[in-house]
Design a protein around this motif. Structure first.
Motif, PDB file in Angstrom:
ATOM      1  N   ASP A 259      38.456  32.554  31.012  1.00 51.33           N
ATOM      2  CA  ASP A 259      39.390  33.048  32.022  1.00 51.33           C
ATOM      3  C   ASP A 259      40.822  33.075  31.497  1.00 51.33           C
ATOM      4  O   ASP A 259      41.748  32.695  32.200  1.00 51.33           O
ATOM      5  CB  ASP A 259      39.295  32.174  33.269  1.00 51.33           C
ATOM      6  CG  ASP A 259      39.787  32.914  34.517  1.00 51.33           C
ATOM      7  OD1 ASP A 259      39.781  34.157  34.496  1.00 51.33           O
ATOM      8  OD2 ASP A 259      40.181  32.254  35.482  1.00 51.33           O
TER       9      ASP A 259
ATOM     10  N   ARG B  37      40.180  37.988  32.450  1.00 51.40           N
ATOM     11  CA  ARG B  37      39.878  37.191  33.644  1.00 51.40           C
ATOM     12  C   ARG B  37      38.387  37.252  33.975  1.00 51.40           C
ATOM     13  O   ARG B  37      37.764  38.309  33.940  1.00 51.40           O
ATOM     14  CB  ARG B  37      40.694  37.685  34.840  1.00 51.40           C
ATOM     15  CG  ARG B  37      42.201  37.581  34.638  1.00 51.40           C
ATOM     16  CD  ARG B  37      42.634  36.135  34.415  1.00 51.40           C
ATOM     17  NE  ARG B  37      44.040  36.022  34.106  1.00 51.40           N
ATOM     18  CZ  ARG B  37      44.993  35.873  35.016  1.00 51.40           C
ATOM     19  NH1 ARG B  37      44.688  35.861  36.294  1.00 51.40           N
ATOM     20  NH2 ARG B  37      46.255  35.763  34.645  1.00 51.40           N
ATOM     21  N   GLY B  38      37.828  36.086  34.287  1.00 52.96           N
ATOM     22  CA  GLY B  38      36.428  36.000  34.655  1.00 52.96           C
ATOM     23  C   GLY B  38      35.475  36.068  33.495  1.00 52.96           C
ATOM     24  O   GLY B  38      34.260  36.116  33.674  1.00 52.96           O
TER      25      GLY B  38
ATOM     26  N   PRO C 240      30.133  37.065  31.307  1.00 53.99           N
ATOM     27  CA  PRO C 240      30.719  36.706  32.601  1.00 53.99           C
ATOM     28  C   PRO C 240      30.553  35.211  32.811  1.00 53.99           C
ATOM     29  O   PRO C 240      29.453  34.659  32.627  1.00 53.99           O
ATOM     30  CB  PRO C 240      29.890  37.508  33.608  1.00 53.99           C
ATOM     31  CG  PRO C 240      29.214  38.573  32.802  1.00 53.99           C
ATOM     32  CD  PRO C 240      28.988  37.988  31.450  1.00 53.99           C
TER      33      PRO C 240
ATOM     34  N   SER D 292      30.306  33.529  35.368  1.00 50.53           N
ATOM     35  CA  SER D 292      29.380  33.197  36.451  1.00 50.53           C
ATOM     36  C   SER D 292      27.920  33.374  36.051  1.00 50.53           C
ATOM     37  O   SER D 292      27.024  33.059  36.831  1.00 50.53           O
ATOM     38  CB  SER D 292      29.665  34.086  37.662  1.00 50.53           C
ATOM     39  OG  SER D 292      29.497  35.472  37.320  1.00 50.53           O
TER      40      SER D 292
END
Length: 264
Positions: free
Chosen positions: A188, A192-193, A217, A219
């Motif tokens: 991040d 971002r992310g 990613p 996540s």
């Protein structure tokens, strides 16, 4: 600033996000006189470094520059070896892989291997990112001494994100960690992310160094998956480093099967 330095500065203005630029665009970016800029752009176009787009009448990279870039990518034995290596890693882990190079205080990708997961990271080839705030950048910066890094970053670091180093005093310990661990990580920060794990390999004979990274990613990656990515990148970089007699790798023992987590 010499004409050659001015020409190099002009070329660095072109990115994947801004592939075409006007005289005014270049003037605003570089702070040069408009007459000087106009003369320089015309000269660069005459020599093939730039060309004028028929529709927009703006300048864009020319045939000589494109041919030179293609020649570098196809003739560099280091890039070819890392290309083969990162393709195998991408096939194993399913996330996107990149080969990137350092240019001043920026890094940009010269090759990409798309991942196979439905949710994956895609960063355009040639998009410049701040080296201090990316895993690929820190993997390459760590090859320099702290003194050289201080010389390179003479201006204050811009605040990219809360996770990225905001000062040289924050950056240098992270580079020390990269030198010790053999890999860099970023979560991040410049993207971002997105999370990334990166290693660098050099060919001293050719005076080249590139970074190989896997991006994903945040996540979508478990701790075990991330551990596997670290281990695969470090073991592969160690093998390549020994092939190219890269002292960054030949000076350290072969990595163990499991590489411990180190935030860098």
């Amino acid at each position: 600033m010499s004409a050659l330095r001015n020409a190099a500065a002009v070329l660095r203005c072109f990115t994947a996000a801004t592939p075409e630029l006007s005289v005014t665009d270049i003037v605003e970016r570089l702070g040069l006189a408009k007459s000087t800029t106009s003369w320089l752009l015309k000269l660069m176009a005459e020599e093939g470094f730039l060309e004028v787009a028929a529709a927009s009448r703006r300048y864009r990279p020319g045939p000589l520059l494109i041919a030179s870039g293609h020649l570098f990518r196809t003739t560099s034995s280091l890039v070819g070896a890392v290309h083969e290596f990162i393709a195998v890693v991408v096939a194993e882990v399913g996330h996107t892989g990149y080969i990137s190079i350092l240019d001043g205080t920026d890094v940009f990708a010269i090759r990409m291997h798309p991942g196979s997961h439905h949710l994956r990271v895609v960063t355009p080839i040639g998009l410049r990112l701040p080296a201090f705030a990316t895993a690929v950048g820190r993997s390459l910066l760590a090859r320099n001494s702290d003194e050289d890094v201080r010389e390179l970053f003479q201006r204050p670091l811009p605040r990219i994100s809360d996770q990225a180093p905001g000062t040289l005093d924050e950056l240098l310990p992270r580079l020390a960690t990269v030198r010790q661990a053999g890999f860099a990580e970023a979560d991040d920060e410049g993207n971002r992310g997105v999370g990334s794990v990166a290693v660098s390999i050099a060919d001293p004979a050719a005076r080249e160094a590139v970074s190989a990274c896997i991006s994903f990613p945040l996540s979508n990656v478990s701790a075990d998956e991330r551990q596997a990515i670290r281990g695969r990148l470090v073991s592969g970089a160690s093998e390549l480093g020994r092939r190219f007699d890269d002292s960054f790798w030949t000076s350290r023992p072969m990595p163990s099967a499991r590489v411990r987590h180190t935030a860098a």
